[in-house]
Scaffold this motif. Sequence first.
Motif, PDB file in Angstrom:
ATOM      1  N   GLU A  43       0.789  -1.185  -0.075  1.00  0.00           N
ATOM      2  CA  GLU A  43       0.021  -0.139  -0.022  1.00  0.00           C
ATOM      3  C   GLU A  43       1.006   1.222  -0.071  1.00  0.00           C
ATOM      4  OE1 GLU A  43      -4.031  -1.937   2.436  1.00  0.00           O
ATOM      5  OE2 GLU A  43      -2.726  -0.217   3.119  1.00  0.00           O
ATOM      6  N   ARG A  44       0.239   2.176  -0.368  1.00  0.00           N
ATOM      7  CA  ARG A  44       1.002   3.798  -0.541  1.00  0.00           C
ATOM      8  C   ARG A  44       1.127   4.021   0.817  1.00  0.00           C
ATOM      9  NH1 ARG A  44      -0.733   8.123  -4.589  1.00  0.00           N
ATOM     10  NH2 ARG A  44      -0.351   6.122  -6.008  1.00  0.00           N
ATOM     11  N   GLU A  45       2.255   4.449   1.160  1.00  0.00           N
ATOM     12  CA  GLU A  45       2.737   4.829   2.618  1.00  0.00           C
ATOM     13  C   GLU A  45       3.121   6.255   2.797  1.00  0.00           C
ATOM     14  OE1 GLU A  45       5.472   2.329   4.419  1.00  0.00           O
ATOM     15  OE2 GLU A  45       7.146   3.039   3.257  1.00  0.00           O
ATOM     16  N   PHE A  46       2.861   6.693   3.990  1.00  0.00           N
ATOM     17  CA  PHE A  46       3.371   8.273   4.020  1.00  0.00           C
ATOM     18  C   PHE A  46       4.941   8.196   4.207  1.00  0.00           C
ATOM     19  CE2 PHE A  46       3.621  12.430   5.971  1.00  0.00           C
ATOM     20  CZ  PHE A  46       4.439  12.384   7.000  1.00  0.00           C
ATOM     21  N   VAL A  47       5.449   9.098   3.831  1.00  0.00           N
ATOM     22  CA  VAL A  47       6.941   9.469   4.218  1.00  0.00           C
ATOM     23  C   VAL A  47       7.769  10.810   4.740  1.00  0.00           C
ATOM     24  CG1 VAL A  47       9.410   9.669   2.879  1.00  0.00           C
ATOM     25  CG2 VAL A  47       7.546   8.231   1.705  1.00  0.00           C
ATOM     26  N   ALA A  48       6.796  11.780   4.386  1.00  0.00           N
ATOM     27  CA  ALA A  48       7.074  12.935   5.118  1.00  0.00           C
ATOM     28  C   ALA A  48       6.090  14.033   4.311  1.00  0.00           C
ATOM     29  CB  ALA A  48       8.481  13.556   4.481  1.00  0.00           C
ATOM     30  N   ASP A 106      -2.065  11.021   6.546  1.00  0.00           N
ATOM     31  CA  ASP A 106      -3.157  10.483   5.910  1.00  0.00           C
ATOM     32  C   ASP A 106      -3.323  10.720   4.447  1.00  0.00           C
ATOM     33  OD1 ASP A 106      -6.771  10.240   6.992  1.00  0.00           O
ATOM     34  OD2 ASP A 106      -5.553   9.175   5.301  1.00  0.00           O
ATOM     35  N   ASN A 107      -3.207   9.740   3.789  1.00  0.00           N
ATOM     36  CA  ASN A 107      -2.967  10.105   2.338  1.00  0.00           C
ATOM     37  C   ASN A 107      -4.478  10.464   1.723  1.00  0.00           C
ATOM     38  OD1 ASN A 107      -4.136   7.578   2.100  1.00  0.00           O
ATOM     39  ND2 ASN A 107      -2.553   6.525   1.169  1.00  0.00           N
ATOM     40  N   ARG A 108      -5.764  10.015   2.565  1.00  0.00           N
ATOM     41  CA  ARG A 108      -6.838  10.141   2.155  1.00  0.00           C
ATOM     42  C   ARG A 108      -7.183  11.675   2.263  1.00  0.00           C
ATOM     43  NH1 ARG A 108      -9.497   6.181   6.321  1.00  0.00           N
ATOM     44  NH2 ARG A 108      -8.209   7.364   7.458  1.00  0.00           N
TER      45      ARG A 108
END
Length: 123
Positions: A43-48, A106-108
């Motif tokens: 899944e797409r994950e947060f980096v910064a 939160d990518n959403r």
Amino acid sequence: VQLQASGGGLVQAGESLRLSCADSGRTFSRYALGWFRQAPGKEREFVAAITLSGGRTYYHDSVKGRFTISRDNAGNTVYLQMNSLKPEDTAVYYCAIKRYSGNPSDNRQYDYWGQGTQVTVSS
């Protein structure tokens, strides 16, 4: 809105890369710009992320101390300096704009996304 991510490439473990994300279509307010990554099958994950007014920064634990997010004075370009790269950092990296306050990881909650740039780290 046009987000242009660049700077990806193939490097060896321990080396560095700097990603850039240019926002060429700025016509509205923006709260923050974030970097996310997605490895094959994951899944797409947060980096910064960085807030564009106060410059507050946020990092995923896995990149703290190795990656640095920054912005230019105009806030139109955001950078991700990646040092001490590891094979597990291999992914497609995306930048995105978050228009309103909230959880920057939160990518959403991000409204606009750029195309990705591939980062490959060989062991």
